[in-house]
Write a protein that holds these residues in place. Structure first.
Motif, short mmCIF file in Angstrom:
data_model
loop_
_atom_site.label_atom_id
_atom_site.label_comp_id
_atom_site.label_asym_id
_atom_site.label_seq_id
_atom_site.Cartn_x
_atom_site.Cartn_y
_atom_site.Cartn_z
N SER A 51 66.15 82.99 1.20
CA SER A 51 65.27 82.84 0.03
C SER A 51 65.04 84.18 -0.65
CB SER A 51 63.94 82.23 0.43
OG SER A 51 64.10 80.91 0.86
N ILE A 52 64.90 85.23 0.12
CA ILE A 52 64.73 86.57 -0.46
C ILE A 52 65.99 86.98 -1.21
CG2 ILE A 52 64.49 89.02 0.13
CD1 ILE A 52 62.57 88.11 2.38
N LEU A 53 67.15 86.70 -0.63
CA LEU A 53 68.40 87.03 -1.31
C LEU A 53 68.55 86.25 -2.61
CD1 LEU A 53 70.86 87.25 1.70
CD2 LEU A 53 69.92 89.12 0.34
N VAL A 54 68.18 84.98 -2.60
CA VAL A 54 68.25 84.18 -3.82
C VAL A 54 67.25 84.70 -4.84
CG1 VAL A 54 67.86 81.89 -4.80
CG2 VAL A 54 69.16 82.12 -2.70
N TYR A 55 66.06 85.11 -4.41
CA TYR A 55 65.05 85.62 -5.33
C TYR A 55 65.54 86.89 -6.03
CZ TYR A 55 60.54 86.83 -7.30
OH TYR A 55 59.53 87.13 -8.17
N GLU A 114 53.91 81.11 -14.72
CA GLU A 114 54.91 80.05 -14.71
C GLU A 114 56.30 80.61 -14.40
OE1 GLU A 114 56.17 76.27 -17.50
OE2 GLU A 114 55.24 78.01 -18.43
N VAL A 115 56.60 81.79 -14.91
CA VAL A 115 57.89 82.43 -14.62
C VAL A 115 58.00 82.72 -13.13
CG1 VAL A 115 59.34 84.43 -15.09
CG2 VAL A 115 57.94 83.47 -16.91
N PHE A 116 56.97 83.31 -12.57
CA PHE A 116 56.97 83.62 -11.13
C PHE A 116 57.09 82.35 -10.30
CE2 PHE A 116 54.56 84.23 -7.17
CZ PHE A 116 55.38 85.17 -6.57
N THR A 117 56.38 81.30 -10.69
CA THR A 117 56.41 80.03 -9.95
C THR A 117 57.80 79.43 -9.97
OG1 THR A 117 54.10 79.65 -10.56
CG2 THR A 117 55.34 77.77 -9.75
N ILE A 118 58.45 79.46 -11.12
CA ILE A 118 59.80 78.91 -11.22
C ILE A 118 60.77 79.72 -10.36
CG2 ILE A 118 61.75 78.60 -12.78
CD1 ILE A 118 59.73 77.67 -14.87
N TYR A 119 60.68 81.04 -10.41
CA TYR A 119 61.53 81.89 -9.58
C TYR A 119 61.29 81.61 -8.10
CZ TYR A 119 63.28 84.93 -13.32
OH TYR A 119 63.92 85.43 -14.41
N LEU A 120 60.02 81.44 -7.72
CA LEU A 120 59.67 81.20 -6.33
C LEU A 120 60.19 79.84 -5.85
CD1 LEU A 120 58.17 82.60 -4.02
CD2 LEU A 120 56.14 81.36 -4.72
N LYS A 121 59.99 78.80 -6.65
CA LYS A 121 60.48 77.46 -6.28
C LYS A 121 62.00 77.46 -6.17
CE LYS A 121 56.77 74.73 -8.36
NZ LYS A 121 56.45 73.76 -9.42
N LEU A 122 62.64 78.10 -7.13
CA LEU A 122 64.10 78.18 -7.11
C LEU A 122 64.59 78.89 -5.86
CD1 LEU A 122 66.77 77.80 -8.83
CD2 LEU A 122 66.41 80.17 -9.48
N ILE A 134 63.05 79.24 -2.96
CA ILE A 134 62.76 78.48 -1.75
C ILE A 134 63.77 77.34 -1.57
CG2 ILE A 134 61.10 76.87 -0.71
CD1 ILE A 134 58.89 78.74 -1.78
N ILE A 135 64.04 76.62 -2.65
CA ILE A 135 64.98 75.49 -2.56
C ILE A 135 66.40 75.97 -2.31
CG2 ILE A 135 66.00 73.58 -3.85
CD1 ILE A 135 63.21 73.28 -5.22
N LEU A 136 66.85 76.92 -3.11
CA LEU A 136 68.22 77.42 -2.93
C LEU A 136 68.35 78.23 -1.65
CD1 LEU A 136 69.44 78.39 -6.50
CD2 LEU A 136 70.05 76.42 -5.12
N GLY A 137 67.27 78.86 -1.20
CA GLY A 137 67.30 79.57 0.07
C GLY A 137 67.55 78.62 1.23
N PHE A 138 66.96 77.43 1.15
CA PHE A 138 67.22 76.43 2.19
C PHE A 138 68.66 75.95 2.12
CE2 PHE A 138 67.35 72.11 3.86
CZ PHE A 138 66.83 72.32 5.12
N ILE A 139 69.16 75.74 0.91
CA ILE A 139 70.54 75.28 0.76
C ILE A 139 71.53 76.33 1.24
CG2 ILE A 139 72.30 74.62 -0.94
CD1 ILE A 139 69.98 73.28 -2.52
#
Length: 110
Positions: free
Chosen positions: A36-40, A72-80, A82-87
């Protein structure tokens, strides 16, 4: 060695099973956090990649993304992330799950 002898060698107590499960879950969580950190880090490029099809549909004057608030920008980056980090981390996460489950299976079940 006979199959029952192999199974008797691998018997664990309930607490040992819980400790092994905890170890596997901690490793899986670490993989998820690191991915998730790498995706962020690359979140802006990922968002550009995901919104690219919109730029082909929208008229030239409306080709920008609008956020109502800064959080909202931070929230979208964080959600993205977390989800892509799991994938992204799912192969290692599933490996940890398999390493916990596999010893309890018979050879023909594996």
């Amino acid at each position: 060695m006979h199959e029952t002898e192999i199974l008797e060698d691998k018997k664990q107590t309930f607490v040992e099973h819980l400790l092994e499960l905890r170890s596997c879950l901690i490793k899986a969580f670490i993989f998820w956090v690191v991915s998730s950190i790498l995706v962020y880090i690359f979140a802006e490029k990922v968002i550009e990649f995901l919104t690219q099809p919109l730029y082909h549909i929208l008229p030239p004057k409306d080709q920008h993304i609008f956020f109502k608030t800064f959080p909202e920008v931070f929230t979208i980056y964080l959600k993205l992330s977390i989800i892509l980090g799991f994938i992204v981390g799912s192969p290692l996460i599933l490996y940890q799950l398999w390493s916990f489950v596999a010893p309890g299976l018979y050879p023909h079940e594996k």
